[in-house]
Scaffold this motif. Structure first.
Motif, PDB file in Angstrom:
ATOM      1  N   VAL A 265     -45.261   2.362  -8.207  1.00 21.83           N
ATOM      2  CA  VAL A 265     -46.379   1.612  -7.561  1.00 21.83           C
ATOM      3  C   VAL A 265     -47.631   2.223  -7.814  1.00 21.83           C
ATOM      4  O   VAL A 265     -47.944   3.469  -7.647  1.00 21.83           O
TER       5      VAL A 265
ATOM      6  N   THR B 268     -38.392  -4.439  -0.640  1.00 20.10           N
ATOM      7  CA  THR B 268     -39.245  -5.532  -1.012  1.00 20.10           C
ATOM      8  C   THR B 268     -40.386  -4.823  -1.504  1.00 20.10           C
ATOM      9  O   THR B 268     -40.454  -3.718  -1.178  1.00 20.10           O
ATOM     10  N   ALA B 269     -41.235  -5.786  -1.940  1.00 17.80           N
ATOM     11  CA  ALA B 269     -42.640  -5.088  -2.573  1.00 17.80           C
ATOM     12  C   ALA B 269     -43.487  -4.625  -1.415  1.00 17.80           C
ATOM     13  O   ALA B 269     -44.004  -3.418  -1.578  1.00 17.80           O
TER      14      ALA B 269
ATOM     15  N   ILE C 143     -46.289  -8.067 -10.101  1.00 21.84           N
ATOM     16  CA  ILE C 143     -44.940  -7.192 -10.008  1.00 21.84           C
ATOM     17  C   ILE C 143     -44.706  -7.314 -11.598  1.00 21.84           C
ATOM     18  O   ILE C 143     -44.502  -8.445 -12.076  1.00 21.84           O
TER      19      ILE C 143
ATOM     20  N   LEU D 136     -37.534  -6.258  -5.081  1.00 23.00           N
ATOM     21  CA  LEU D 136     -37.844  -5.781  -6.129  1.00 23.00           C
ATOM     22  C   LEU D 136     -36.348  -5.248  -6.968  1.00 23.00           C
ATOM     23  O   LEU D 136     -35.324  -5.403  -6.459  1.00 23.00           O
TER      24      LEU D 136
ATOM     25  N   ASP E 152     -39.152  -1.946 -11.673  1.00 23.12           N
ATOM     26  CA  ASP E 152     -39.999  -2.964 -11.357  1.00 23.12           C
ATOM     27  C   ASP E 152     -41.309  -2.092 -11.455  1.00 23.12           C
ATOM     28  O   ASP E 152     -41.184  -1.003 -10.956  1.00 23.12           O
TER      29      ASP E 152
ATOM     30  N   VAL F 206     -45.081  -2.349  -9.454  1.00 24.69           N
ATOM     31  CA  VAL F 206     -45.706  -3.042  -8.536  1.00 24.69           C
ATOM     32  C   VAL F 206     -47.263  -2.361  -8.549  1.00 24.69           C
ATOM     33  O   VAL F 206     -47.421  -1.328  -8.370  1.00 24.69           O
TER      34      VAL F 206
END
Length: 232
Positions: free
Chosen positions: A124, A141-142, A164, A193, A197, A199
């Motif tokens: 992130v 989740t994001a 994303i 996610l 990933d 973010v």
């Protein structure tokens, strides 16, 4: 239930070249397919390098083992030798091992137990208070990932424009997500996610996704990693 706003960003030719140049000697293609889809959690979890698994036999406990999947994706077991483990679910690995041990043992019943996942992490960055790697032991989740990163910076984050970046089968896709309604507590579909990933919470409204990606995000991305890699 209303869907969170989600738009796939087509990757322009200049950005495509930049991404390829960031890859591991350019061996991985990059996805530029603008297909809309919901980011739902995977229905299965795949093993990868660094994951620790326990092989436990029902009637031959002398062959019980605890191993970590090697960087090349393999494990090595008594009687059957080297086995590819990365990219398989624990159930798939179990079925394969039962067949292999059936040639060596009268009762080859066994279980594959995952003791720890090494590669289930996301990154992130952008306008969050604590950017960096976030462990993802379960589905996430994001919005949950952003909260794990200390939350977004209220004075500067543009939560209507969260990017994303996902790597699947050696390809990258970028998605633009609107989290404003989710943050305000409205009933929206969660954006889930996948491991590895990225973010990225942007600072300003994104009007031209391709141009913004070229100007702000490509230098932020790590190299594309093999699908069996541990990520980041």
């Amino acid at each position: 239930m209303r869907n969170a706003t989600l738009r796939t960003m087509a990757i322009g030719p200049i950005a495509l070249l930049l991404l390829i140049s960031l890859g591991c000697q350019g061996s991985m293609p990059v996805s530029a397919v603008p297909v809309d889809r919901s980011l739902e959690p995977s229905t299965s979890v795949l093993l990868g390098p660094g994951d620790e698994i326990e092989i436990k036999f029902a009637y031959a406990d002398e062959f019980n083992e605890i191993q970590k999947v090697r960087p090349d994706g393999k494990i090595e077991l008594q009687l059957v030798g080297e086995i590819d483990a990365a990219g398989k679910t624990p159930d798939q690995l179990r079925e394969e091992l039962i067949k292999l041990y059936a040639e060596e043992l009268k009762y080859p019943q066994l279980a594959v137990i995952v003791r720890s996942f090494h590669g289930r992490r996301v990154y992130v960055g952008g306008e969050v208070n604590k950017p960096g790697l976030i462990e993802m032991p379960a589905r996430m989740t994001a919005l949950e990932a952003i909260m794990e990163a200390g939350g977004y910076k209220i004075e500067s984050a543009e939560v209507k424009n969260v990017v994303i970046v996902r790597q699947e089968n050696g390809r990258r896709s970028a998605f633009l997500v609107d989290l404003k309604d989710a943050i305000s507590g409205q009933d929206v579909q969660s954006v889930y996610l996948e491991p590895r990933d990225i973010v990225y919470v942007s600072r300003t409204k994104i009007k031209n996704a391709n141009q913004w990606m070229q100007n702000h995000l490509w230098d932020f991305l790590p190299p594309i990693l093999p699908s069996v890699g541990v990520g980041f």
